[in-house]
Motif scaffolding. Structure first.
Motif, mmCIF file in Angstrom:
data_model
loop_
_atom_site.group_PDB
_atom_site.id
_atom_site.type_symbol
_atom_site.label_atom_id
_atom_site.label_comp_id
_atom_site.label_asym_id
_atom_site.label_seq_id
_atom_site.Cartn_x
_atom_site.Cartn_y
_atom_site.Cartn_z
ATOM 1 N N VAL A 163 0.870 -1.181 0.000
ATOM 2 C CA VAL A 163 0.000 0.000 0.000
ATOM 3 C C VAL A 163 0.906 1.230 0.000
ATOM 4 N N PRO A 164 0.359 2.413 -0.323
ATOM 5 C CA PRO A 164 1.202 3.618 -0.305
ATOM 6 C C PRO A 164 1.841 3.834 1.079
ATOM 7 N N ALA A 165 2.981 4.476 1.100
ATOM 8 C CA ALA A 165 3.614 4.850 2.372
ATOM 9 C C ALA A 165 2.674 5.769 3.136
ATOM 10 N N GLY A 166 2.368 5.406 4.363
ATOM 11 C CA GLY A 166 1.497 6.226 5.199
ATOM 12 C C GLY A 166 0.027 5.856 5.113
ATOM 13 N N CYS A 167 -0.347 4.987 4.164
ATOM 14 C CA CYS A 167 -1.753 4.597 4.008
ATOM 15 C C CYS A 167 -2.252 3.866 5.246
ATOM 16 N N PHE A 168 -1.341 3.176 5.948
ATOM 17 C CA PHE A 168 -1.732 2.374 7.115
ATOM 18 C C PHE A 168 -1.656 3.172 8.424
ATOM 19 N N ALA A 169 -1.389 4.482 8.339
ATOM 20 C CA ALA A 169 -1.274 5.275 9.567
ATOM 21 C C ALA A 169 -2.528 5.107 10.430
ATOM 22 N N VAL A 170 -2.336 4.797 11.704
ATOM 23 C CA VAL A 170 -3.452 4.624 12.639
ATOM 24 C C VAL A 170 -3.234 5.581 13.806
ATOM 25 N N GLN A 171 -4.225 6.464 14.035
ATOM 26 C CA GLN A 171 -4.152 7.421 15.151
ATOM 27 C C GLN A 171 -3.885 6.693 16.453
ATOM 28 N N GLY A 172 -2.882 7.113 17.200
ATOM 29 C CA GLY A 172 -2.648 6.552 18.530
ATOM 30 C C GLY A 172 -1.889 5.239 18.527
ATOM 31 N N ALA A 173 -1.618 4.664 17.360
ATOM 32 C CA ALA A 173 -0.846 3.409 17.332
ATOM 33 C C ALA A 173 0.555 3.684 17.856
ATOM 34 N N THR A 174 1.112 2.744 18.609
ATOM 35 C CA THR A 174 2.461 2.926 19.131
ATOM 36 C C THR A 174 3.430 1.973 18.437
ATOM 37 N N ALA A 175 4.707 2.288 18.567
ATOM 38 C CA ALA A 175 5.755 1.496 17.911
ATOM 39 C C ALA A 175 5.974 0.163 18.603
ATOM 40 N N THR A 176 5.416 -0.004 19.810
ATOM 41 C CA THR A 176 5.687 -1.227 20.574
ATOM 42 C C THR A 176 4.460 -2.107 20.737
ATOM 43 N N GLN A 177 3.287 -1.655 20.278
ATOM 44 C CA GLN A 177 2.105 -2.486 20.493
ATOM 45 C C GLN A 177 2.188 -3.752 19.642
ATOM 46 N N ASP A 178 1.553 -4.831 20.175
ATOM 47 C CA ASP A 178 1.576 -6.124 19.488
ATOM 48 C C ASP A 178 0.159 -6.677 19.481
ATOM 49 N N PRO A 179 -0.491 -6.879 18.339
ATOM 50 C CA PRO A 179 0.062 -6.635 17.009
ATOM 51 C C PRO A 179 0.133 -5.147 16.682
ATOM 52 N N PRO A 180 0.957 -4.785 15.669
ATOM 53 C CA PRO A 180 1.004 -3.393 15.217
ATOM 54 C C PRO A 180 -0.357 -2.947 14.687
ATOM 55 N N GLY A 181 -0.545 -1.625 14.558
ATOM 56 C CA GLY A 181 -1.830 -1.100 14.080
ATOM 57 C C GLY A 181 -2.191 -1.639 12.699
ATOM 58 N N TRP A 182 -3.510 -1.797 12.450
ATOM 59 C CA TRP A 182 -4.002 -2.302 11.163
ATOM 60 C C TRP A 182 -5.080 -1.339 10.671
ATOM 61 N N ALA A 183 -4.956 -0.845 9.443
ATOM 62 C CA ALA A 183 -5.883 0.144 8.884
ATOM 63 C C ALA A 183 -6.810 -0.532 7.870
ATOM 64 N N ASN A 184 -8.027 -0.877 8.342
ATOM 65 C CA ASN A 184 -8.969 -1.589 7.458
ATOM 66 C C ASN A 184 -9.315 -0.822 6.190
ATOM 67 N N ASN A 185 -9.528 0.490 6.333
ATOM 68 C CA ASN A 185 -9.951 1.242 5.144
ATOM 69 C C ASN A 185 -8.879 1.217 4.062
ATOM 70 N N CYS A 186 -7.626 1.287 4.474
ATOM 71 C CA CYS A 186 -6.542 1.208 3.491
ATOM 72 C C CYS A 186 -6.464 -0.199 2.899
ATOM 73 N N ALA A 187 -6.466 -1.213 3.779
ATOM 74 C CA ALA A 187 -6.382 -2.599 3.296
ATOM 75 C C ALA A 187 -7.496 -2.890 2.289
ATOM 76 N N ASN A 188 -8.682 -2.343 2.560
ATOM 77 C CA ASN A 188 -9.828 -2.612 1.689
ATOM 78 C C ASN A 188 -9.856 -1.752 0.435
ATOM 79 N N GLY A 189 -8.841 -0.931 0.244
ATOM 80 C CA GLY A 189 -8.768 -0.118 -0.968
ATOM 81 C C GLY A 189 -9.723 1.059 -0.954
ATOM 82 N N GLN A 190 -10.086 1.509 0.269
ATOM 83 C CA GLN A 190 -11.061 2.600 0.387
ATOM 84 C C GLN A 190 -10.413 3.928 0.749
ATOM 85 N N LEU A 191 -9.093 3.931 0.917
ATOM 86 C CA LEU A 191 -8.421 5.193 1.239
ATOM 87 C C LEU A 191 -7.834 5.757 -0.050
ATOM 88 N N ILE A 192 -8.571 6.722 -0.621
ATOM 89 C CA ILE A 192 -8.197 7.312 -1.905
ATOM 90 C C ILE A 192 -7.816 8.765 -1.658
#
Ligand SMILES: *[C@@H]1O[C@H](CO)[C@@H](O)[C@H](O)[C@H]1NC(C)=O
Ligand SMILES: *[C@@H]1O[C@H](CO)[C@@H](O)[C@H](O)[C@H]1NC(C)=O
Length: 301
Positions: A163-192
């Protein structure tokens, strides 16, 4: 007991000598605890050596991805170092969601991978002017992030189903959380976004950077159900904006039946700044084209 110890240390030395992928135990893993695995070329190759960072998918590992891809063997034959980062998360994904990883020296997984490159330059005979990345899925998303966050480190990048760089950005996600943040709208091709917005997002990852940007090669399957196909065009919009390119030259059934190649800018498919491959009917697992990667990186002809 002593015999077994002696035997296993012999095996370890022999394995290293054959250029197998090996865990680099003294890589400190900072800032995010990723493991570094690497293979160096035979001594017959004069250094400094190009470096290829190969980044695995979710539910993957350094060793698993090394088994599914040919970069280690090709590194032995063509004289380059390969680095396989190993995710720290339970699900085996890399963090491409936190502000930390999306910022130059921001303290995320992207910085840990940049530190692996530094280690390879300082301790393994790597060539800092020839550093490349290739990745699949989570590793493709990370490779796009590396291109955006470390344009000073990477010269060219090849992504399979990302996906594009930054498409998976998730508000409040941290660098240490497990699992890392997941952006459904981007994964689903809805972030245009517009090309300008995607480009601005990349430029904001390393504010003030005014050097050369990495060349990009982008593969995506039209039947991808995990990181859906609109992400292909969004990546092309992003990098064509960053690289200042437009009006690609498209070739159907190239290099395979059902694939369409788009070359942006001057040069051919090996030398142009941006090349896309749309694979008709192919799902999330686009077959890795290692030889095309090496040609695009300028490691082979
Ligand atoms: C941008 O260019 C200027 C002038 O060449 C240079 O001093 C500055 O360090 C550059 N900024 C970055 C972040 O590379
Ligand atoms: C060429 O391919 C690109 C990428 O898929 C697409 O955006 C563009 O519209 C195509 N151009 C033509 C003339 O079909």
């Amino acid at each position: 007991m002593r015999f077994i110890e002696a035997f296993s240390s012999l095996v370890a030395v022999a394995t290293l000598a054959q250029g197998q992928l090996t865990r680099i135990n003294d890589f400190p893993g900072t800032p995010t605890r990723l493991q570094m695995w690497a293979a160096v070329p035979p001594k017959s190759f004069q250094g400094p050596h190009p470096i290829v960072v190969a980044v695995h998918h979710c539910q993957g590992s350094a060793q698993g991805y090394a088994g599914n891809t040919r970069y280690v063997q090709l590194g032995q034959q063509n004289g380059f170092i390969v680095i396989y980062p190993n995710s720290k998360s339970g699900g085996g994904c890399f963090d491409v969601a936190s502000q930390a990883t999306l910022t130059h020296n921001g303290g995320g997984d992207s910085q840990t991978i940049a530190n692996m490159v530094k280690y390879a330059i300082e301790k393994l005979g790597g060539d800092g002017s020839r550093v490349f990345s290739a990745g699949t899925s989570s590793g493709a998303m990370m490779s796009n992030v590396l291109a955006g966050v470390y344009p000073d480190v990477f010269k060219a990048v090849s992504v399979y189903s990302g996906v594009p760089a930054g498409c998976f950005a998730v508000q409040g996600a941290t660098a240490t959380q497990d699992p890392p943040g997941w952006a459904n709208n981007c994964a689903n091709g809805q972030l245009i976004k517009t090309a300008q917005q995607w480009g601005d997002q990349v430029r904001n990852m390393y504010p003030g950077y005014n050097g050369t940007r990495p060349r990009m090669q982008i593969f995506h399957g039209t039947a991808d159900n995990t990181l859906r196909y609109p992400n292909y065009n969004e990546q092309l919009k992003q990098w064509s904006n960053v690289l200042g390119l437009s009006n690609p030259r498209n070739s159907t059934n190239t290099p395979k039946s059902g694939w369409t190649r788009s070359i942006y800018g001057e040069g051919n498919e090996k030398t142009a700044p941006l090349v896309g491959y749309s694979a008709n009917g192919v799902g999330h697992s686009v077959p890795q084209q290692e030889a095309m990667d090496l040609a695009f990186f300028g490691i082979t002809n």
